[in-house]
Design a protein around this motif. Structure first.
Motif, short mmCIF file in Angstrom:
data_model
loop_
_atom_site.label_atom_id
_atom_site.label_comp_id
_atom_site.label_asym_id
_atom_site.label_seq_id
_atom_site.Cartn_x
_atom_site.Cartn_y
_atom_site.Cartn_z
N GLY A 111 24.30 -0.78 -12.65
CA GLY A 111 25.17 -1.94 -12.65
C GLY A 111 24.49 -3.22 -13.07
N GLN A 112 25.23 -4.29 -12.94
CA GLN A 112 24.74 -5.62 -13.29
C GLN A 112 25.26 -6.58 -12.23
OE1 GLN A 112 24.53 -6.97 -17.60
NE2 GLN A 112 26.18 -8.25 -16.86
N LYS B 89 22.61 3.33 -24.48
CA LYS B 89 23.88 2.95 -25.12
C LYS B 89 25.01 2.92 -24.10
CE LYS B 89 23.30 4.10 -29.98
NZ LYS B 89 23.64 4.97 -31.11
N GLU B 90 25.05 3.92 -23.22
CA GLU B 90 26.13 4.00 -22.23
C GLU B 90 26.14 2.74 -21.34
OE1 GLU B 90 27.44 7.34 -18.95
OE2 GLU B 90 25.65 6.13 -18.57
N TYR B 91 24.94 2.31 -20.93
CA TYR B 91 24.86 1.11 -20.08
C TYR B 91 25.25 -0.14 -20.87
CZ TYR B 91 22.99 -2.44 -16.92
OH TYR B 91 22.86 -3.53 -16.10
N HIS B 92 24.67 -0.29 -22.05
CA HIS B 92 24.83 -1.55 -22.77
C HIS B 92 26.25 -1.76 -23.29
CE1 HIS B 92 20.47 -1.77 -22.45
NE2 HIS B 92 20.58 -3.04 -22.74
N LYS B 93 26.96 -0.70 -23.60
CA LYS B 93 28.31 -0.91 -24.14
C LYS B 93 29.20 -1.61 -23.10
CE LYS B 93 30.48 3.47 -22.93
NZ LYS B 93 30.65 4.87 -23.28
N ARG B 94 28.82 -1.49 -21.81
CA ARG B 94 29.60 -2.16 -20.77
C ARG B 94 29.35 -3.66 -20.71
NH1 ARG B 94 31.19 2.23 -16.95
NH2 ARG B 94 30.45 4.07 -18.03
N GLN B 95 28.36 -4.12 -21.41
CA GLN B 95 28.06 -5.57 -21.41
C GLN B 95 28.82 -6.30 -22.50
OE1 GLN B 95 23.78 -5.44 -21.91
NE2 GLN B 95 23.48 -5.80 -19.73
N LEU B 96 29.44 -5.57 -23.39
CA LEU B 96 30.11 -6.17 -24.54
C LEU B 96 31.21 -7.15 -24.08
CD1 LEU B 96 29.92 -5.62 -27.67
CD2 LEU B 96 31.90 -4.14 -27.37
N ASN B 377 20.42 -8.67 -23.23
CA ASN B 377 21.80 -8.28 -22.99
C ASN B 377 22.55 -8.22 -24.30
OD1 ASN B 377 24.74 -9.00 -22.15
ND2 ASN B 377 23.68 -8.72 -20.20
N VAL B 378 23.61 -7.43 -24.33
CA VAL B 378 24.44 -7.36 -25.54
C VAL B 378 24.98 -8.75 -25.91
CG1 VAL B 378 26.58 -6.44 -26.51
CG2 VAL B 378 25.07 -4.95 -25.20
N THR B 379 25.34 -9.54 -24.89
CA THR B 379 25.90 -10.86 -25.18
C THR B 379 24.87 -11.81 -25.80
OG1 THR B 379 25.52 -11.53 -22.89
CG2 THR B 379 27.71 -10.73 -23.44
N ASP B 380 23.59 -11.47 -25.72
CA ASP B 380 22.57 -12.26 -26.42
C ASP B 380 22.70 -12.10 -27.93
OD1 ASP B 380 21.46 -13.14 -24.03
OD2 ASP B 380 20.14 -11.42 -23.89
N PHE B 381 23.44 -11.09 -28.37
CA PHE B 381 23.65 -10.88 -29.81
C PHE B 381 25.10 -11.17 -30.20
CE2 PHE B 381 19.96 -8.36 -28.66
CZ PHE B 381 19.07 -8.71 -29.65
#
Lengths: 426, 426
Positions: A111-112, B89-96, B377-381
């Motif tokens: 989680g985050q 990938k599974e974790y990071h896609k949730r940060q989009l 984080n994904v949002t950094d991009f």
């Protein structure tokens, strides 16, 4: 206002060379920061005397001073502040990020966790640039994030007092901790603390070159927002737009600063010519016409494109702080805009609507940085922590892979940390 | 490993003085950047010859080189990479983050548009620090954000080649644009471009002091991630934890770097003593024991608190990069943790689980900056643009207030931009 025809190949740019300060200014700032670290409030008071010409024995703004300032405002002004605050809060609460987690089938939880910063300091310039809107735009995101301690600082006038508008805006937002200090000394006091001022975790807000240099220097000790450059607007318009309104909007940026940049990009030459004429006429009637004239002469530009698509490409190259779209169907172009700090759609979204009132933040990326930067946001006052809770099942299934990956990178102790947990019974 | 009793008053800190480079290093970096701006690829090749001892005529990595490197990996290693990529990938896609908008009753539309950056450059160190996991952790968030152009750079060995593990990880992620260049010259080429390399919008990834100084210098021209300090771990444990596992985890940080810091905070003196003994024993058996020993001696510490609450407070003061919670009920403490980059819960969440494999990012805030910074984080991009579309109704209802606010701030042209739109018929 200069006019240029652009084909696909003409480069366009709003970029201005922004001074990063002289060697002497950088040295002055370093000295001030060191002095404040060493001598605390006494140093801040001494610099306030020297730079602001004010005798400020007690740096902290009293409740009485807040009340007095509030009393000096007209009721109509307080009402406008209240309306703006309501709109800005409504918009910003939607930016709030929430903690989340998920479980894998093997029982692992990932989680985050989102946590607001403990504290934030907001710098508000003094003198003629003491804008109540700066208070609203910097404080409300921090409030919405849940930051418990928000500190405001602003340089006093020669009378030792702060701008009533700034104090009233702060009072309206419930700010309790304010200090009469400005310049590099205020940034140093916020970053390192003094005997009476606890340090903060993040400093935001605009300021002069000394403030900007000090923010750069304390970055790392605390977080900072962007270093803002001079303001900019690009207007993307077709032949349906009103040249009078466009000229007025271009001039509203130009009056900010001789370095401000106002640009029209259009596929209509008649519109371009009409705007050019209107700018000249309206300019003459402005109280700040000398500032606006210099800005328009040096950094104002009308780009005439062959097609609207070409005009959109030019806008993306500019990556402007503010973008107005004044075309027959502004929403239809929104998907093609890749780079802009704030986008204003249609004839009733004049840029000043967003400066104070509509809701979105007016702290925006300038000088082409909209390519990679964003408006000040609630999430700028929240931070994330990753959460990893591995289940026994997941661990025993993957332990060998993880240890092998560690060895692939040559980190044996990492592999052993994993292997120390492999149980006999697994 | 030093042991200290803490009461509420003992200050704890992981902070280390991180060199910001010598005057000479800063000058070298400035010179390199200027050279690359002026002479492009020729300058990069010359610096590569001088600093890496490699003759690299063509900076770009060929498809053939990618294939060869991939072929050099064992199938089991490729499988591990694939598993890790899948988890990350599974974790990071949730940060989009997604664009959103809302309408007010008066017809106004407000929103926030999310756009991926156009391009990103990832720096991967060479030599013994050429970690495939760095490739995964920097590239996957950019991929998840939708960045179209992702460029990898890494310094070549004397043979002019890159690490096969790094190339294989890049190939597995579908990276097509890679250059054999490192140091400040690589950062300059990414920020300003050369005759064959287009500039990028953001640069991420770890590097030595020259890379760090170059990133600082090009910041503003492009965005950068944080400047990472040496790694840290804090373990928060009670008497139920296994001293053998704790010692192994502390040492896995210590082997990274002589400046790395490993800390245990516990309310149990018997555990503290057992960990102390285990660290000494396990240390002797490590291949990188000289690095680990220096790290443990200088920056290792065991803090013994009276209560678990006191231990939690100490952890918040430390604001560690990595935090393991090894107590009888780790989840129960999660709400009290305010500052940590990544939090590992329970006995199966050894820190190396997160370094490569679990899913969350291993690029984390160090040196106390978890007080205000977050994992990569994904949002950094991704970046945000505010959207403002005022309706005619909303405008005519509020135009006077907005104009009055502008005049309150002394900006007449702003007020006139609003008034230029007030229609006779309103």
């Amino acid at each position: 206002m200069k006019m240029t025809s652009i084909s696909g190949k003409t480069a366009v740019s709003l970029k201005r060379t922004i001074g990063s300060g002289t060697e002497e200014q950088r040295k002055t700032v370093s000295t001030i920061i060191e002095e404040v670290k060493k001598n605390g409030n006494a140093a801040v008071s001494a610099f306030t005397k020297r730079f602001d010409g004010a005798d400020v024995a007690d740096l902290r703004v009293t409740e009485q001073e807040m009340k007095e300032a509030y009393g000096m405002m007209k009721q109509s002004e307080i009402d406008i502040l209240k309306s703006a605050i309501c709109n800005i809060k409504e918009y910003h609460k939607r930016q709030l990020a929430s903690s989340w987690f998920y479980h894998r089938k093997d029982g692992t939880m990932l989680g985050q966790k989102i946590t607001p910063l403990d504290s934030a300091g907001v710098y508000v310039p003094g003198g003629t640039a003491a804008y109540p809107s700066s208070v609203l735009m910097n404080v409300i995101p921090a409030l919405a994030a849940g930051v418990e301690r928000i500190v405001l600082v602003s340089p006093p006038g020669k009378d030792g007092k702060l701008s009533p508008g700034v104090l009233a805006a702060a009072a309206e937002l419930g700010i309790k901790e304010m200090y009469k200090m400005g310049g590099a000394q205020a940034i140093a006091a916020l970053a390192y603390g003094t005997e009476t001022i606890a340090p903060v975790d993040k400093i935001t807000g605009p300021g002069n070159i000394y403030v900007a240099l000090a923010k750069r220097e304390v970055f790392g000790q605390v977080d900072i927002d962007m270093i803002a450059g001079p303001s900019e607007i690009a207007v993307l318009a077709d032949q349906t737009a009103d040249p009078r309104e466009i000229a007025a909007d271009l001039l509203s940026q130009a009056e900010h600063d001789t370095m401000a940049s106002s640009v029209l990009v259009t596929d209509s030459r008649p519109l371009a010519e009409a705007v050019q004429k209107e700018v000249d006429q309206q300019l003459e009637r402005l109280p700040r016409k000398e500032i606006a004239r210099q800005s328009i002469e040096n950094y104002g530009r009308i780009y005439v494109a062959e097609t609207l698509d070409e005009a959109v490409s030019a806008v993306n190259e500019l990556a402007p702080e503010h973008l107005e779209i004044l075309t027959v169907q502004p929403e239809a172009l929104l998907g093609k805009i890749r780079h802009a700090g704030a986008i204003f759609l249609g004839p009733y979204s004049s840029e000043p609507v967003g400066d104070y009132f509509a809701g979105p933040n007016h702290v925006l990326p300038t000088n082409g940085t909209a390519r990679f930067s964003s408006p000040l946001n609630v999430t700028d006052f929240q931070k994330r922590s990753s959460i990893i809770s591995y289940s026994r099942e997941a661990f025993s299934e993957n332990a060998e892979k993880i240890a092998a990956f560690a060895r692939l990178e040559g980190l044996e102790a990492h592999a052993r940390a994993i292997e120390s947990r492999i149980r006999e019974e697994d």
